[in-house]
Scaffold this active site. Structure first.
Site, PDB file in Angstrom:
ATOM      1  CG  PHE A  93     -66.526  50.064-146.135  1.00  0.00           C
ATOM      2  CD1 PHE A  93     -68.123  50.403-146.371  1.00  0.00           C
ATOM      3  CD2 PHE A  93     -65.760  51.087-146.348  1.00  0.00           C
ATOM      4  CE1 PHE A  93     -68.475  51.786-146.277  1.00  0.00           C
ATOM      5  CE2 PHE A  93     -66.228  52.394-146.371  1.00  0.00           C
ATOM      6  CZ  PHE A  93     -67.613  52.684-146.308  1.00  0.00           C
ATOM      7  CD  GLU A 168     -69.629  51.910-135.287  1.00  0.00           C
ATOM      8  OE1 GLU A 168     -68.200  52.277-135.414  1.00  0.00           O
ATOM      9  OE2 GLU A 168     -70.137  51.578-136.503  1.00  0.00           O
TER      10      GLU A 168
HETATM   11  N1  ADP Z   1     -66.680  50.531-150.425  1.00  0.00           N
HETATM   12  C1  ADP Z   1     -67.699  50.134-150.066  1.00  0.00           C
HETATM   13  N2  ADP Z   1     -68.901  50.910-149.807  1.00  0.00           N
HETATM   14  C2  ADP Z   1     -69.808  50.657-149.351  1.00  0.00           C
HETATM   15  N3  ADP Z   1     -70.284  49.344-148.936  1.00  0.00           N
HETATM   16  C3  ADP Z   1     -69.484  48.674-149.095  1.00  0.00           C
HETATM   17  C4  ADP Z   1     -68.293  48.695-149.577  1.00  0.00           C
HETATM   18  N4  ADP Z   1     -67.370  47.594-149.115  1.00  0.00           N
HETATM   19  C5  ADP Z   1     -68.306  46.701-148.835  1.00  0.00           C
HETATM   20  N5  ADP Z   1     -69.575  47.235-148.683  1.00  0.00           N
HETATM   21  C6  ADP Z   1     -70.542  46.710-148.109  1.00  0.00           C
HETATM   22  O1  ADP Z   1     -70.591  46.635-146.404  1.00  0.00           O
HETATM   23  C7  ADP Z   1     -70.890  45.311-146.108  1.00  0.00           C
HETATM   24  C8  ADP Z   1     -70.204  45.264-144.720  1.00  0.00           C
HETATM   25  O2  ADP Z   1     -70.787  45.979-143.789  1.00  0.00           O
HETATM   26  P1  ADP Z   1     -70.622  46.224-142.485  1.00  0.00           P
HETATM   27  O3  ADP Z   1     -70.881  44.724-141.687  1.00  0.00           O
HETATM   28  O4  ADP Z   1     -71.617  47.228-141.794  1.00  0.00           O
HETATM   29  O5  ADP Z   1     -68.982  46.682-142.282  1.00  0.00           O
HETATM   30  P2  ADP Z   1     -68.161  47.168-141.110  1.00  0.00           P
HETATM   31  O6  ADP Z   1     -69.000  46.946-139.843  1.00  0.00           O
HETATM   32  O7  ADP Z   1     -66.813  46.500-141.101  1.00  0.00           O
HETATM   33  O8  ADP Z   1     -68.055  48.493-141.625  1.00  0.00           O
HETATM   34  C9  ADP Z   1     -70.523  44.331-147.014  1.00  0.00           C
HETATM   35  O9  ADP Z   1     -71.127  43.342-147.183  1.00  0.00           O
HETATM   36  C10 ADP Z   1     -70.889  45.216-148.473  1.00  0.00           C
HETATM   37  O10 ADP Z   1     -72.089  44.712-148.792  1.00  0.00           O
HETATM   38  C1  LIG Z   2     -61.451  55.561-140.068  1.00  0.00           C
HETATM   39  C2  LIG Z   2     -62.173  56.371-139.238  1.00  0.00           C
HETATM   40  C3  LIG Z   2     -63.609  56.107-138.975  1.00  0.00           C
HETATM   41  N1  LIG Z   2     -64.408  56.720-138.018  1.00  0.00           N
HETATM   42  C4  LIG Z   2     -65.789  56.736-138.157  1.00  0.00           C
HETATM   43  C5  LIG Z   2     -66.571  56.562-139.464  1.00  0.00           C
HETATM   44  C6  LIG Z   2     -67.761  55.534-138.680  1.00  0.00           C
HETATM   45  O1  LIG Z   2     -68.621  56.666-138.527  1.00  0.00           O
HETATM   46  C7  LIG Z   2     -66.958  54.647-138.044  1.00  0.00           C
HETATM   47  C8  LIG Z   2     -66.702  53.271-138.362  1.00  0.00           C
HETATM   48  O2  LIG Z   2     -67.882  52.712-138.655  1.00  0.00           O
HETATM   49  P1  LIG Z   2     -67.845  51.198-139.431  1.00  0.00           P
HETATM   50  O3  LIG Z   2     -68.950  50.424-138.832  1.00  0.00           O
HETATM   51  O4  LIG Z   2     -66.631  50.274-139.218  1.00  0.00           O
HETATM   52  O5  LIG Z   2     -67.950  51.437-140.869  1.00  0.00           O
HETATM   53  O6  LIG Z   2     -66.065  55.263-137.397  1.00  0.00           O
HETATM   54  C9  LIG Z   2     -63.929  57.715-137.410  1.00  0.00           C
HETATM   55  O7  LIG Z   2     -64.307  58.621-136.657  1.00  0.00           O
HETATM   56  N2  LIG Z   2     -62.266  58.109-137.723  1.00  0.00           N
HETATM   57  C10 LIG Z   2     -61.559  57.367-138.236  1.00  0.00           C
HETATM   58  O8  LIG Z   2     -60.473  57.398-138.633  1.00  0.00           O
END
Ligand code: ADP
Ligand SMILES: Cc1cn([C@H]2C[C@H](O)[C@@H](COP(=O)(O)O)O2)c(=O)[nH]c1=O
Length: 286
Positions: A93, A168
């Site tokens: 996130f 990922e």
């Molecule tokens: N705790 C949360 N739960 C769900 N969505 C969130 C949360 N915190 C932030 N977000 C949303 O997720 C977006 C970022 O998504 P994303 O680029 O897919 O993040 P990442 O790839 O780092 O997981 C933020 O701009 C916000 O809108």
């Molecule tokens: C911390 C953690 C994450 N994962 C998995 C969960 C999601 O499917 C991805 C991460 O997705 P994002 O784009 O960064 O939100 O990784 C996991 O398999 N194991 C972990 O410890």
């Protein structure tokens, strides 16, 4: 322009130790040319060798070394020019995918040809797109390993590519070799997004291994779901203990250091209580 054999005769070491960049070589270069000879020469070799040569040789050698060290002529095509690696890290996130897609979009706007890859382990939003947590999408190729990309994408199309986005990245075991080859040998700009740490804050996959290869590393933070401070870590809210567990906000939340530590204590305590309860039930049933 002097011939290669004249240049070789100017070298103060056996030329077999040195593999020139492909534009200087008449024969096929090895797949990963070594630009600077290492042993048996001491570290000061580069600095100290040049001044002791005759003046004319010195300037020739200087331009020879500079073409080797600075990289090939910029007029060369994309395959022979030097590539780049940019790494985007952070907890879940934090906006890693958002940043990756923004950079890819800006490369497209600059007229560069791009492809985006994600791991086929991430089935959360289907396999044909990279999707952010707030729903922004881009078409992609979902693969089990990066080494399949050239064949799946087509060699000719691959050769024309300027930029490769990888999302990922923690799920790709061959990340290091792929990035090395794509940037160093094939001249691609590679933009990589992935988790640096898992839910236990241990290194995740090979993401940290590519830091020494990178032109830039960006570590993003999220907002702690419990206090709103900057979140550096991902807390798993469930009792599963395997490293890889594909899920979103149902299972994970971004947290600050204090809430990570508190959260882990809660999870550990819950696990212990559940274990005790489970063994009591088993004993009672026996
Ligand atoms: N705790 C949360 N739960 C769900 N969505 C969130 C949360 N915190 C932030 N977000 C949303 O997720 C977006 C970022 O998504 P994303 O680029 O897919 O993040 P990442 O790839 O780092 O997981 C933020 O701009 C916000 O809108
Ligand atoms: C911390 C953690 C994450 N994962 C998995 C969960 C999601 O499917 C991805 C991460 O997705 P994002 O784009 O960064 O939100 O990784 C996991 O398999 N194991 C972990 O410890």
């Amino acid at each position: 322009m002097r011939s290669i054999s004249t240049m070789r005769s100017l070298l103060p070491f056996p030329s077999s130790l040195y593999f020139p960049p492909s534009h200087l070589s008449k024969t096929s270069p090895p797949p990963f040319p070594t630009l600077i000879p290492t042993s048996p020469f001491p570290k000061f070799f580069l600095k100290s060798a040049i001044p002791y040569l005759p003046k004319s040789s010195s300037s020739t050698l200087r331009s020879f070394w500079s073409s080797c060290i600075d990289g090939p002529d910029p007029s060369m095509d994309a395959r022979d020019s030097s590539g780049e690696i940019h790494v985007i890290l952070g907890p879940m996130f934090a906006g890693k995918t958002t940043t990756l897609l923004r950079r890819i979009r800006s490369e497209i706007d600059n007229g560069r040809s791009v492809a985006v890859i994600k791991s086929n382990k991430d089935t959360r939003y289907g396999l044909d797109s990279v999707v952010t947590h707030d729903g922004t999408k881009m078409p992609c190729l979902a693969l089990p390993e990066l080494s399949m990309f050239r064949d799946k994408f087509g060699i000719e199309s691959y050769n024309k590519l300027d930029v490769i986005g990888i999302d990922e990245a923690q799920f790709f075991e061959d990340l290091y070799d792929f990035c090395c080859r794509a940037a160093d040998h094939d001249g691609k700009t590679v933009i990589v997004a992935g988790l640096d740490g898992d839910y236990l804050r241990r290194r995740f996959g090979s993401v940290l291994d590519i830091v020494p290869l990178a032109d830039s590393v960006t570590k993003l933070t999220a907002r702690c779901e419990l206090c709103g401070q900057r979140a550096f870590f991902t807390l798993r809210k469930t009792q599963e203990t395997q490293t890889e567990l594909i899920a979103g906000a149902d299972v994970y939340m971004p947290v600050c250091r204090q809430h990570y530590v508190n959260g882990q204590i809660v999870m550990e305590t819950t696990r212990t209580v559940l274990d005790v309860e489970r063994s009591t039930v088993i004993q009672t049933l026996k």
